[in-house]
Design an enzyme around this catalytic site. Structure first.
Site, PDB file in Angstrom:
ATOM      1  N   ASP A 189       0.810  -1.229   0.000  1.00  0.00           N
ATOM      2  CA  ASP A 189       0.000   0.000   0.000  1.00  0.00           C
ATOM      3  C   ASP A 189       0.846   1.282   0.000  1.00  0.00           C
ATOM      4  O   ASP A 189       0.307   2.379   0.063  1.00  0.00           O
ATOM      5  CB  ASP A 189      -1.009   0.008   1.167  1.00  0.00           C
ATOM      6  CG  ASP A 189      -0.334  -0.198   2.512  1.00  0.00           C
ATOM      7  OD1 ASP A 189       0.882  -0.496   2.531  1.00  0.00           O
ATOM      8  OD2 ASP A 189      -1.026  -0.074   3.540  1.00  0.00           O
TER       9      ASP A 189
ATOM     10  N   GLU B 122      13.515  -3.225  11.618  1.00  0.00           N
ATOM     11  CA  GLU B 122      14.525  -2.757  10.650  1.00  0.00           C
ATOM     12  C   GLU B 122      15.921  -2.787  11.252  1.00  0.00           C
ATOM     13  O   GLU B 122      16.869  -3.306  10.643  1.00  0.00           O
ATOM     14  CB  GLU B 122      14.191  -1.328  10.184  1.00  0.00           C
ATOM     15  CG  GLU B 122      12.853  -1.190   9.472  1.00  0.00           C
ATOM     16  CD  GLU B 122      11.670  -0.948  10.411  1.00  0.00           C
ATOM     17  OE1 GLU B 122      11.849  -1.037  11.650  1.00  0.00           O
ATOM     18  OE2 GLU B 122      10.574  -0.663   9.908  1.00  0.00           O
TER      19      GLU B 122
END
Ligand code: NAG
Length: 427
Positions: free
Chosen positions: A281, A368
């Site tokens: 998205d 991350e």
């Protein structure tokens, strides 16, 4: 002056002559049988030539001679020469007449010439009109061609970097975790059409499901890209419930790991290329892909609209162009306070660190950082991209969870009793 001239004729008869100044008039008294008929007599004096008028015709051979005041005078009673002056006059008149005639004919010629010149001018004018029209047509045509050329040049300039040696470009492994929801097809379709024009991109779509679905397969194939279509189901205890905030459990962990292992297996020999985690998205500018191909270890760039900020970006030193910090306000103490969309790593790092993957067993927001630390990367390894992190080529956009009426939501969940057009909308 009035004097007499005695002239001796061959028959010794004498005649009187009168002389007036320079012009002498001779009165010849000829015997009838000696009359040299009528004509001119000329008198040659040493002073000059004097013309005597004596009728129209004369005997040309008659010579009269005498002495005028001691001057010897010979007179020839001239023949045809008598008409000389008249003839001269006539000749002159004729000459002028001829000239006049010539002039007249020239005038006539001029008239004709004028008419033909006028016709030629008219012809040329018409020709000029035709040529001017042609010039205008050609100018219009040239304008059209120039416009087309400009358009083609712009198109070419946009596409050239993509087409040039696209086979030689390092591949981009674009990992997209996805899960079943009403907007899934819409989001994947948009992403497929973004990625479609990116050369040498391998799209790895991993469904959060116990098997791959036909609908997702159709969208992936429509991109025409090289792809991997995988699935990895999140255990139910780690799944978000509809009421949970989306940060409660990390999403996409198993799907990303599935993709990493697929790359390690299927591209085991690959030393060139980059791995990027691209959610379905987000919004991507295709220039992002040009930026990431040159990554040696790990590249970073700004991400728009994320973490409550307009942009989260690595801070780059103006002196040496290295990353010296981050703009993130949320958990800035993380080793790498950046979003999943903010970096890509060289594929060789996956092979040199075969165990590194994502985990549920990390603090919130550390996915991350944990992954990058697991690849043995430090801050000084970060390679700032997107013009020293001054350009935004990716936005962390989110598709709102659509509010559906209960019956539609139920039919979508069960995939039952859907009309053809409803299926086409969401499956
Ligand atoms: C980034 O900044 C460094 C240091 O100021 C400079 O040398 C380099 O040319 C810059 N790179 C780009 C792509 O602007």
């Amino acid at each position: 002056m009035n004097s007499h001239l005695l002239v001796r004729h061959s028959s010794d008869r004498l005649w009187d002559y009168e002389l007036y100044k320079s012009r002498a008039e001779i009165h010849a008294y000829l015997a009838p049988e000696q009359k040299p008929s009528r004509g001119h007599m000329t008198c040659s004096l040493s002073l000059g030539r004097i013309v005597f008028h004596k009728g129209r015709r004369s005997n040309p051979n008659t010579i009269v001679a005498g002495t005028l005041r001691g001057l010897r005078c010979e007179m020839a009673i001239g023949g045809q020469s008598t008409n000389l002056s008249t003839k001269v006059i006539i000749a002159i008149a004729l000459f002028f007449a001829c000239q006049l005639l010539l002039l007249w004919s020239n005038f006539e010629d001029l008239d004709e010439k004028k008419a033909s010149v006028e016709a030629a001018v008219a012809r040329l004018e018409r020709r000029k009109d035709v040529l001017q029209k042609k010039i205008m047509d050609l100018e219009r045509e040239s304008y059209r061609i120039n416009k087309t050329l400009l358009r083609s040049e712009i198109l070419l300039k946009d596409r050239l970097p993509l087409l040039k040696n696209s086979r030689d470009l390092p591949p981009i492994f674009f990992i997209t975790p996805t899960h079943y929801r009403p907007a899934q097809k819409a989001d994947l379709t948009r992403l497929a059409q973004t990625l479609k024009s990116v050369p040498n991109l391998v799209w790895i779509v991993v469904e959060d499901a116990d098997r791959v679905s036909e609908g997702v397969a159709a969208v992936i194939k429509s991109s025409g890209l090289q792809y991997g279509h995988l699935h990895a189901q999140t255990p139910s205890h780690l799944k978000l419930n509809a009421s949970d905030p989306n940060w409660k459990v990390p999403r996409g962990v198993m799907q990303r790991n599935q993709a990493l292992s697929w790359i390690r297996t299927n591209f085991a020999a690959s030393t060139r290329g980059v791995v990027y985690f691209g959610d379905d998205d987000n919004t991507y500018d295709w220039r992002l892909f040009n930026e990431m191909r040159s990554i040696r270890n790990v590249g970073v760039w700004p991400v728009g609209i994320v973490g409550g900020q307009l942009v989260e970006t690595p801070l780059v030193s103006a002196e040496n162009g290295s990353v010296i910090g981050f703009s993130a306000k949320w958990k800035p103490d993380r080793p790498f306070p950046i979003d999943m969309a903010a970096f890509a790593v060289n594929v060789s790092l996956l092979h040199s660190h075969p165990k590194t993957e994502f985990s549920y067993d990390v603090p919130r927001g550390y996915q991350e950082s944990t992954f990058l630390v697991g690849l043995n990367l430090a801050r000084f390894d970060l390679e700032p991209k997107a013009v020293n992190c001054t350009r935004v080529y990716v936005w962390h956009t989110r598709t709102e969870n659509p509010k559906l009426i209960a019956s539609d939501r139920r039919r979508f969940q069960l995939q039952k009793d859907l009309t053809e057009v409803e299926r086409h909308s969401v499956l």
